[in-house]
Structure formats: structure tokens, C-alpha cells
Motif scaffolding. Structure first.
Motif, PDB file in Angstrom:
ATOM      1  N   ALA A  86       0.816  -1.216   0.000  1.00  0.00           N
ATOM      2  CA  ALA A  86       0.000   0.000   0.000  1.00  0.00           C
ATOM      3  C   ALA A  86       0.846   1.260   0.000  1.00  0.00           C
ATOM      4  O   ALA A  86       0.398   2.317  -0.447  1.00  0.00           O
ATOM      5  CB  ALA A  86      -0.934   0.003   1.215  1.00  0.00           C
ATOM      6  N   GLY A  87       2.065   1.164   0.507  1.00  0.00           N
ATOM      7  CA  GLY A  87       2.954   2.314   0.571  1.00  0.00           C
ATOM      8  C   GLY A  87       3.664   2.377   1.910  1.00  0.00           C
ATOM      9  O   GLY A  87       3.278   1.706   2.872  1.00  0.00           O
ATOM     10  N   LYS A  88       4.700   3.177   1.975  1.00  0.00           N
ATOM     11  CA  LYS A  88       5.494   3.291   3.206  1.00  0.00           C
ATOM     12  C   LYS A  88       5.387   4.683   3.819  1.00  0.00           C
ATOM     13  O   LYS A  88       6.218   5.082   4.627  1.00  0.00           O
ATOM     14  CB  LYS A  88       6.968   2.979   2.902  1.00  0.00           C
ATOM     15  CG  LYS A  88       7.212   1.588   2.366  1.00  0.00           C
ATOM     16  CD  LYS A  88       7.094   0.531   3.450  1.00  0.00           C
ATOM     17  CE  LYS A  88       8.297   0.506   4.353  1.00  0.00           C
ATOM     18  NZ  LYS A  88       8.257  -0.592   5.335  1.00  0.00           N
ATOM     19  N   PHE A 145       9.237   3.265   7.830  1.00  0.00           N
ATOM     20  CA  PHE A 145       8.121   4.031   7.297  1.00  0.00           C
ATOM     21  C   PHE A 145       8.437   5.523   7.338  1.00  0.00           C
ATOM     22  O   PHE A 145       9.109   6.004   8.263  1.00  0.00           O
ATOM     23  CB  PHE A 145       6.839   3.772   8.092  1.00  0.00           C
ATOM     24  CG  PHE A 145       6.146   2.493   7.728  1.00  0.00           C
ATOM     25  CD1 PHE A 145       5.110   2.491   6.800  1.00  0.00           C
ATOM     26  CD2 PHE A 145       6.525   1.288   8.289  1.00  0.00           C
ATOM     27  CE1 PHE A 145       4.463   1.314   6.456  1.00  0.00           C
ATOM     28  CE2 PHE A 145       5.892   0.097   7.955  1.00  0.00           C
ATOM     29  CZ  PHE A 145       4.857   0.114   7.028  1.00  0.00           C
ATOM     30  N   ARG A 146       7.961   6.239   6.355  1.00  0.00           N
ATOM     31  CA  ARG A 146       8.085   7.690   6.317  1.00  0.00           C
ATOM     32  C   ARG A 146       6.874   8.258   7.042  1.00  0.00           C
ATOM     33  O   ARG A 146       5.730   8.080   6.608  1.00  0.00           O
ATOM     34  CB  ARG A 146       8.149   8.169   4.866  1.00  0.00           C
ATOM     35  CG  ARG A 146       8.270   9.669   4.691  1.00  0.00           C
ATOM     36  CD  ARG A 146       8.750  10.023   3.266  1.00  0.00           C
ATOM     37  NE  ARG A 146       7.901   9.418   2.252  1.00  0.00           N
ATOM     38  CZ  ARG A 146       6.895  10.033   1.651  1.00  0.00           C
ATOM     39  NH1 ARG A 146       6.576  11.288   1.986  1.00  0.00           N
ATOM     40  NH2 ARG A 146       6.199   9.427   0.708  1.00  0.00           N
ATOM     41  N   VAL A 147       7.128   8.955   8.138  1.00  0.00           N
ATOM     42  CA  VAL A 147       6.052   9.428   9.008  1.00  0.00           C
ATOM     43  C   VAL A 147       5.979  10.950   8.968  1.00  0.00           C
ATOM     44  O   VAL A 147       7.000  11.636   9.110  1.00  0.00           O
ATOM     45  CB  VAL A 147       6.264   8.955  10.464  1.00  0.00           C
ATOM     46  CG1 VAL A 147       5.170   9.499  11.361  1.00  0.00           C
ATOM     47  CG2 VAL A 147       6.314   7.439  10.534  1.00  0.00           C
ATOM     48  N   ASP A 148       4.769  11.466   8.795  1.00  0.00           N
ATOM     49  CA  ASP A 148       4.558  12.905   8.866  1.00  0.00           C
ATOM     50  C   ASP A 148       3.524  13.220   9.940  1.00  0.00           C
ATOM     51  O   ASP A 148       2.501  12.531  10.054  1.00  0.00           O
ATOM     52  CB  ASP A 148       4.067  13.459   7.525  1.00  0.00           C
ATOM     53  CG  ASP A 148       5.213  13.729   6.561  1.00  0.00           C
ATOM     54  OD1 ASP A 148       6.138  14.464   6.952  1.00  0.00           O
ATOM     55  OD2 ASP A 148       5.194  13.206   5.425  1.00  0.00           O
ATOM     56  N   ASP A 157       0.678  12.125  -0.534  1.00  0.00           N
ATOM     57  CA  ASP A 157       1.175  11.842  -1.880  1.00  0.00           C
ATOM     58  C   ASP A 157       0.765  10.436  -2.290  1.00  0.00           C
ATOM     59  O   ASP A 157       0.052   9.752  -1.559  1.00  0.00           O
ATOM     60  CB  ASP A 157       2.695  12.041  -1.966  1.00  0.00           C
ATOM     61  CG  ASP A 157       3.476  11.147  -0.997  1.00  0.00           C
ATOM     62  OD1 ASP A 157       3.063   9.979  -0.785  1.00  0.00           O
ATOM     63  OD2 ASP A 157       4.496  11.608  -0.467  1.00  0.00           O
ATOM     64  N   ARG A 158       1.222  10.004  -3.427  1.00  0.00           N
ATOM     65  CA  ARG A 158       0.806   8.711  -3.974  1.00  0.00           C
ATOM     66  C   ARG A 158       1.331   7.528  -3.176  1.00  0.00           C
ATOM     67  O   ARG A 158       0.880   6.396  -3.363  1.00  0.00           O
ATOM     68  CB  ARG A 158       1.253   8.585  -5.434  1.00  0.00           C
ATOM     69  CG  ARG A 158       0.486   9.507  -6.383  1.00  0.00           C
ATOM     70  CD  ARG A 158      -0.951   9.084  -6.500  1.00  0.00           C
ATOM     71  NE  ARG A 158      -1.762  10.022  -7.297  1.00  0.00           N
ATOM     72  CZ  ARG A 158      -3.056   9.870  -7.530  1.00  0.00           C
ATOM     73  NH1 ARG A 158      -3.698   8.837  -7.032  1.00  0.00           N
ATOM     74  NH2 ARG A 158      -3.709  10.765  -8.244  1.00  0.00           N
ATOM     75  N   GLU A 159       2.290   7.778  -2.297  1.00  0.00           N
ATOM     76  CA  GLU A 159       2.844   6.711  -1.467  1.00  0.00           C
ATOM     77  C   GLU A 159       2.136   6.591  -0.119  1.00  0.00           C
ATOM     78  O   GLU A 159       2.463   5.712   0.683  1.00  0.00           O
ATOM     79  CB  GLU A 159       4.341   6.965  -1.231  1.00  0.00           C
ATOM     80  CG  GLU A 159       5.198   6.887  -2.491  1.00  0.00           C
ATOM     81  CD  GLU A 159       5.163   5.490  -3.100  1.00  0.00           C
ATOM     82  OE1 GLU A 159       5.275   4.511  -2.342  1.00  0.00           O
ATOM     83  OE2 GLU A 159       5.002   5.392  -4.336  1.00  0.00           O
ATOM     84  N   GLU A 193      -8.785  13.226  -3.472  1.00  0.00           N
ATOM     85  CA  GLU A 193      -8.139  14.011  -4.523  1.00  0.00           C
ATOM     86  C   GLU A 193      -6.699  13.592  -4.773  1.00  0.00           C
ATOM     87  O   GLU A 193      -6.251  13.508  -5.929  1.00  0.00           O
ATOM     88  CB  GLU A 193      -8.185  15.496  -4.134  1.00  0.00           C
ATOM     89  CG  GLU A 193      -7.496  16.420  -5.120  1.00  0.00           C
ATOM     90  CD  GLU A 193      -7.467  17.857  -4.622  1.00  0.00           C
ATOM     91  OE1 GLU A 193      -6.643  18.631  -5.127  1.00  0.00           O
ATOM     92  OE2 GLU A 193      -8.267  18.199  -3.720  1.00  0.00           O
ATOM     93  N   LEU A 194      -5.959  13.305  -3.689  1.00  0.00           N
ATOM     94  CA  LEU A 194      -4.511  13.117  -3.822  1.00  0.00           C
ATOM     95  C   LEU A 194      -4.036  11.672  -3.729  1.00  0.00           C
ATOM     96  O   LEU A 194      -3.005  11.331  -4.309  1.00  0.00           O
ATOM     97  CB  LEU A 194      -3.793  13.967  -2.765  1.00  0.00           C
ATOM     98  CG  LEU A 194      -4.037  15.468  -2.850  1.00  0.00           C
ATOM     99  CD1 LEU A 194      -3.354  16.188  -1.702  1.00  0.00           C
ATOM    100  CD2 LEU A 194      -3.550  16.019  -4.199  1.00  0.00           C
ATOM    101  N   CYS A 195      -4.777  10.830  -2.999  1.00  0.00           N
ATOM    102  CA  CYS A 195      -4.357   9.428  -2.867  1.00  0.00           C
ATOM    103  C   CYS A 195      -5.558   8.581  -2.475  1.00  0.00           C
ATOM    104  O   CYS A 195      -5.708   8.197  -1.311  1.00  0.00           O
ATOM    105  CB  CYS A 195      -3.237   9.284  -1.829  1.00  0.00           C
ATOM    106  SG  CYS A 195      -2.502   7.638  -1.790  1.00  0.00           S
ATOM    107  N   PRO A 196      -6.403   8.262  -3.427  1.00  0.00           N
ATOM    108  CA  PRO A 196      -7.648   7.542  -3.126  1.00  0.00           C
ATOM    109  C   PRO A 196      -7.444   6.177  -2.493  1.00  0.00           C
ATOM    110  O   PRO A 196      -8.347   5.671  -1.820  1.00  0.00           O
ATOM    111  CB  PRO A 196      -8.309   7.405  -4.508  1.00  0.00           C
ATOM    112  CG  PRO A 196      -7.690   8.462  -5.344  1.00  0.00           C
ATOM    113  CD  PRO A 196      -6.295   8.614  -4.850  1.00  0.00           C
ATOM    114  N   SER A 197      -6.280   5.578  -2.680  1.00  0.00           N
ATOM    115  CA  SER A 197      -6.038   4.241  -2.133  1.00  0.00           C
ATOM    116  C   SER A 197      -5.697   4.248  -0.644  1.00  0.00           C
ATOM    117  O   SER A 197      -5.735   3.207   0.014  1.00  0.00           O
ATOM    118  CB  SER A 197      -4.902   3.567  -2.899  1.00  0.00           C
ATOM    119  OG  SER A 197      -3.690   4.299  -2.751  1.00  0.00           O
ATOM    120  N   ALA A 198      -5.345   5.406  -0.089  1.00  0.00           N
ATOM    121  CA  ALA A 198      -5.002   5.484   1.333  1.00  0.00           C
ATOM    122  C   ALA A 198      -6.240   5.218   2.184  1.00  0.00           C
ATOM    123  O   ALA A 198      -7.352   5.600   1.823  1.00  0.00           O
ATOM    124  CB  ALA A 198      -4.419   6.850   1.669  1.00  0.00           C
TER     125      ALA A 198
END
Length: 387
Positions: free
Chosen positions: A90-92, A116-119, A139-141, A169-174
């Protein structure tokens, strides 16, 4: 001690009498293991099914989307860790805010150590996440976003609909996980209609027993268990079910939800009354909870004193409050929530959380104000004398 005034309902609530009675009845008469094939086991299993339906009805969800856990902390851990482990592609990239509960923040900290990249999205002075910062971060990730619907220290309510729009809008899969521990039973929450995939709940915040909670998982969302064993809860949460706790949770959820609108109206009136009295009697006090915040939580800073000292003086008068979250054992650091909101250190030091329930009365709040008028001049003078 005279009549107790309990104003720490965000930490835990007094269980409803009918919930306590039901738990006792279940413990005495329906003590079978739900996994057993005999009559006693089937009786217990049927009670769990009833509680699952009661909980699901509050959310307008399918009972198959409800999984019972040991509480909000486990539900938060299961939601975040369970989803990411089940969906490694799914992404990191994962996102949360600066004012989350430790059971989310510590999980994100752990995941950062795993690569994982954490914000962490900042908040404004009301405790509301900055949507433009979120927009610039997704983002897409992005695999998952986790936000607390109503903050446990100041009651700030997050704009879930706007978060969902940004995701679309930006990442529908999240996927979106909502920590609704403080909001469940107090605000209308319908995850399917809100486009929420994961949602955490806890029983003891709604006049149910401690040690039981639940996680809503939208149909089709894959989750891996974080506890392995006997495969209970459709193999998502192993361990012999806490039947009395589950039953108490179900009844508390149903009872609280049936009075949700009336409770919200009453508590909103109590908040307005109490804040009015604070402003009238303590001109230096600062209200950290905004007008738009969940009315059940009122965070107030009294300058020139230590909140712990004020807490114990109130306790001596039979009034129970909190200095912030009660979920971090023996914590001595300043509130990360108030820091993130930009509250200055001197006001953080004097911050008290008064958290209400519909069981509170204006008379209790009047008594609390009078007690504060007696206590604050004494302890603030002592504090200034030490400076």
C-alpha cells in the motif's frame, strides 16, 4: 468526604447501574466459554452476538464489521499495525497529527524505526489540524492516515469530511483510521457514510466497563491480527472473549446512543454555564478549548500556579479533575497537545481538564467554582513566593 463531584469523565466514566447489574448477571449465569460447543458456550456466544449488534447499530454498521478488543489502545494498535502488515504494497508513507493519543503516536514512532516515512500534521490554536499542511503532505505513497475525531485533552473536533476530500483528490487508495474513543456515543458517527475504513472505540468512556473496546473495519479492508492464538473474533483478535465486558459495552453503547442528542444538549449547556462562571470569576484564566470543541471537555489554564497542586486541593474537597490525559502512566512532562497548539509554558503548567458527563449538574459546577475561588488565591500566592 461529602458528596463527590466527578469531573474527570474523559479519563473514565462511572458505569451505568443497569450495566453493572447486567455484568453481574452475565458473570453469574452465563459463564460459559463462547468457543465451547455445549449449551453454556452457545448462551455466551449469543450474548456476544447481541452486543456486537448493539454496538454496530450505533454506527449504522454491519455487525460483521465490529471486532471486540481490550480497549482503545489495542484498537488503535490493531487498526494501524494490522492494516499496514496486511497491505505491505500500500505504501510506506503514513500520516497523523501532533496531538494524537500515545497509543497512536508510539505506534507511528515504532513504524518510523521500521522504515516508514512518518509525517505529523501541525494544528492551529484551536487544536484543529491544518488542512493545507495535510494537502501538502499526502502523496501517492500514502498508505494510511490516523486522526483523533475529538481530542482527549481539549475536545478539538477534526474535520473528517475535509480529510476525506483531500484523500480522494490526492491518494484515493489510502485508508483513514479515526480514533473515536472520546467521540463515540457523544457525536453521531457513521463510518460508511463518512468514508472511514477503520474506527476505534472504548467502553469505559461511555459508562461501560473498563478493559473492553472495539474496532470497526469496513468490509473488504484487510487487517492482520497482532495477537495470535485461538482465532477468536473471526481470527482477528485471539483470546477468550471477555463476555461480561462485551455485554456491558453493548448495553452501554445502546443506552448512551439512545440519549445522545439530549445528552449533547445538556452538556453543551453545562459547558456554557461553566465557562461563563470561569470568565466571571477568574479574569486571568485562559480557556484552551474552543467554542467548537466537543462540549464534554473543557481545558482551562490558571496562570501562576501548578495544575497538580490545584488538582489535589480540589480532591480534598471531593472534586475530581485532571491535568490532562490520564492514559500516560506517571507522566510529568508538559502536555504535547497544548504545546502543539502554541500555548505558552506558564499556561500549560496551570492547565486543568474538566470533563463532563450528562450526570453532572449546574449545582456541581457552581460548587466547583466556589472551591476554585477559595483555593486559587492561596496556592497562587505560595507559588509566586517561590519564584
Amino acid at each position: 468526604m461529602s458528596h463527590e463531584i466527578y469531573l474527570d469523565n474523559s479519563a473514565t466514566t462511572r458505569p451505568y447501574d443497569e450495566v453493572v447489574q447486567y455484568i453481574v448477571e452475565v458473570s453469574r449465569s452465563y459463564y460459559g466459554n463462547p468457543s465451547s460447543l455445549h449449551t453454556k458456550g452457545i448462551e455466551a456466544e449469543n450474548l456476544i452476538k447481541k452486543a456486537r449488534l448493539q454496538t454496530a447499530n450505533v454506527l449504522r454498521a454491519d455487525p460483521k464489521e465490529i471486532y471486540f478488543t481490550s480497549g482503545g489502545t489495542e484498537s488503535n494498535n490493531l487498526a494501524v499495525l494490522g492494516y499496514l502488515r496486511a497491505n505491505p504494497r500500500a505504501g510506506k508513507h503514513i500520516i497523523t497529527s501532533e496531538i494524537e493519543h500515545p497509543s497512536v503516536l508510539e505506534v507511528f514512532k515504532h513504524l518510523a524505526s521500521e522504515g516508514f516515512r512518518v509525517d505529523y500534521i501541525p494544528v492551529d490554536t484551536r487544536g484543529t489540524i491544518k488542512l493545507e499542511a495535510l494537502r501538502n503532505t499526502v502523496d501517492r505513497e500514502t498508505a494510511l492516515m490516523s486522526f483523533m475525531l475529538a481530542n482527549n485533552e481539549v475536545g478539538a473536533i477534526q474535520p473528517v469530511s475535509e480529510i476525506v476530500k483531500i484523500r480522494k483528490e490526492l491518494c484515493p487508495s489510502a485508508v483513514i483510521h479515526i480514533d473515536a474513543v472520546q467521540a463515540f456515543g457523544k457525536l453521531p458517527i457513521y463510518p460508511a457514510g463518512m468514508n472511514i475504513e477503520l474506527l476505534s472505540m472504548s467502553s469505559h468512556k461511555i459508562h461501560g466497563p473498563k478493559g473492553i473496546g472495539a474496532l470497526y473495519v469496513k468490509k473488504g479492508v484487510r487487517i492482520k491480527p497482532i495477537l495470535l492464538g485461538g482465532g477468536q473474533e473471526t481470527a482477528l483478535r485471539s483470546g477468550t472473549e471477555n463476555v461480561p465486558g462485551i455485554c456491558g459495552f453493548g448495553l452501554a453503547a445502546e443506552t448512551t446512543a439512545s440519549a445522545m442528542e439530549d445528552n449533547l444538549t445538556k452538556v453543551s449547556g453545562l459547558k456554557e454555564f461553566f465557562i461563563g462562571k470561569i470568565k466571571e470569576n477568574f479574569e486571568d484564566a485562559v480557556i484552551n478549548s474552543s467554542d467548537e470543541a466537543l462540549p464534554y471537555i473543557i481545558n482551562v489554564s490558571f496562570p501562576n500556579l501548578k495544575s497538580e497542586v490545584l488538582l489535589h486541593h480540589l480532591e480534598q474537597k471531593g472534586i475530581f479533575v485532571s491535568t490532562g490525559s490520564a492514559c500516560s502512566s506517571h507522566k510529568s512532562s508538559q502536555s504535547h497537545v497544548l504545546k502543539a497548539m502554541g500555548v505558552s509554558a506558564k499556561y500549560i503548567d496551570g492547565a486543568i481538564r474538566f470533563s463532563l458527563s450528562a450526570q453532572n449538574t449546574p449545582e456541581e459546577l457552581d460548587t466547583t467554582i466556589n472551591s476554585l475561588k477559595e483555593i486559587i488565591p492561596v496556592i497562587s500566592i505560595k507559588h509566586r513566593g517561590k519564584v
